[in-house]
Design an enzyme around this catalytic site. Structure first.
Site, short mmCIF file in Angstrom:
data_model
loop_
_atom_site.label_atom_id
_atom_site.label_comp_id
_atom_site.label_asym_id
_atom_site.label_seq_id
_atom_site.Cartn_x
_atom_site.Cartn_y
_atom_site.Cartn_z
N ARG A 84 -1.82 8.78 -50.19
CA ARG A 84 -2.83 9.00 -51.23
C ARG A 84 -3.66 7.73 -51.43
O ARG A 84 -4.86 7.82 -51.71
CB ARG A 84 -2.13 9.41 -52.53
CG ARG A 84 -3.05 9.95 -53.62
CD ARG A 84 -3.72 11.23 -53.19
NE ARG A 84 -4.55 11.77 -54.25
CZ ARG A 84 -4.27 12.88 -54.92
NH1 ARG A 84 -3.18 13.57 -54.63
NH2 ARG A 84 -5.09 13.32 -55.86
N ILE A 111 -7.45 13.34 -58.63
CA ILE A 111 -7.43 12.16 -59.48
C ILE A 111 -7.66 10.93 -58.61
O ILE A 111 -6.92 10.70 -57.65
CB ILE A 111 -6.09 12.04 -60.23
CG1 ILE A 111 -5.91 13.23 -61.17
CG2 ILE A 111 -6.02 10.73 -61.01
CD1 ILE A 111 -4.55 13.30 -61.84
N ASN A 126 -16.91 12.18 -66.01
CA ASN A 126 -16.16 13.40 -65.75
C ASN A 126 -16.36 14.38 -66.91
O ASN A 126 -16.69 13.98 -68.02
CB ASN A 126 -14.66 13.08 -65.62
CG ASN A 126 -13.83 14.28 -65.23
OD1 ASN A 126 -14.17 15.02 -64.32
ND2 ASN A 126 -12.71 14.49 -65.92
N THR A 127 -16.14 15.68 -66.63
CA THR A 127 -16.13 16.69 -67.68
C THR A 127 -14.74 17.29 -67.79
O THR A 127 -14.00 17.36 -66.81
CB THR A 127 -17.14 17.82 -67.40
OG1 THR A 127 -16.76 18.51 -66.20
CG2 THR A 127 -18.55 17.26 -67.24
N HIS A 128 -14.41 17.74 -69.00
CA HIS A 128 -13.11 18.38 -69.22
C HIS A 128 -13.31 19.55 -70.19
O HIS A 128 -14.00 19.40 -71.21
CB HIS A 128 -12.12 17.38 -69.81
CG HIS A 128 -10.77 17.98 -70.07
ND1 HIS A 128 -9.90 18.31 -69.06
CD2 HIS A 128 -10.17 18.35 -71.23
CE1 HIS A 128 -8.81 18.84 -69.59
NE2 HIS A 128 -8.95 18.88 -70.90
N ASP A 160 -10.81 6.70 -66.52
CA ASP A 160 -9.97 5.51 -66.39
C ASP A 160 -8.75 5.89 -65.56
O ASP A 160 -8.76 6.90 -64.86
CB ASP A 160 -9.62 4.92 -67.76
CG ASP A 160 -8.77 5.86 -68.61
OD1 ASP A 160 -8.36 6.94 -68.11
OD2 ASP A 160 -8.51 5.52 -69.79
#
Length: 222
Positions: A84, A111, A126-128, A160
């Protein structure tokens, strides 16, 4: 646990140059399309241009949208790398090749790691689909319904090293209806999310911003 967000200050690009955006996608690319449409509608006034679209998988609609718009694309698949960490470094290098002012995670379902954040920390938006800090993670819509919340919404935030823990830039509220299931609620959230993302990215690009701890101030940096 996420590290404390660093303080950062970013001025808008020099006069006459739109901010350079790299957009990361994993699926249909509806948020990407909203950005493309906003830029096409006001190419000089919006303040940003998409210089590349990256993905973590091949043959997705988001990449097709970029290609139709004549925008360069790249793909970094986790399975093509030994770890990763190697994937994260490759994604960072591929993104940096386009010298972005901002990176927009638009439905990007991976991520990012330490190398990516070392290069782009304080510049990844980013959107959530929930009102953070409530209901972080992959199932924000489902979790809000299960909890019995009466309102939810969407959050645009900086990334973050935690999961949906970065400084919040803006939020939009969506009422939860008695008849809602996950799909219906998520669709209404997406409508608000697209508008909010377009507004936020444009304002960040045109005006610059400052991150102080958990607070984000757009413009008025003097």
């Amino acid at each position: 646990m996420a590290s404390p967000p660093p303080s950062a200050s970013t001025s808008p690009p020099e006069t006459g140059r739109p901010a350079r955006l790299v957009v990361l996608v994993s699926g249909s690319g509806t948020n990407l399309q909203a950005l493309l449409d906003a830029i096409a509608a006001d190419p000089h006034g919006y303040g940003a241009q998409i210089v590349a679209v990256g993905a973590d998988r091949d043959a997705i609609a988001g990449l097709e949208r970029a290609e139709r718009a004549g925008i360069p694309t790249f793909v970094c698949r986790v399975k093509d790398h030994g770890s990763r960490e190697e994937w994260d470094a490759a994604l960072a290098a591929a993104t940096e090749a386009y010298a972005p002012d901002l990176v927009v995670s638009a439905g990007f379902m991976k991520i990012v790691g330490k190398e990516f954040l070392a290069r782009f920390g304080g510049r990844v938006v980013n959107t959530h689909p929930a009102l953070l800090p409530s209901f972080p993670g992959a199932h924000g819509v489902r979790d809000a319904l299960a909890y019995g919340a009466r309102v939810t919404g969407c959050t645009v935030h900086f990334v973050d090293d935690g999961v949906d823990t970065g400084p919040i830039i803006a939020q939009g509220v969506v009422e939860i209806r008695d008849e809602d299931d996950e799909a219906a609620l998520h669709e209404r959230i997406k409508e608000v999310e697209r508008r909010l993302l377009v507004d936020v990215v444009g304002r960040l690009a045109r005006n610059g911003y400052r991150i102080e701890g958990r607070k984000v101030q757009i413009g008025e940096l003097g």
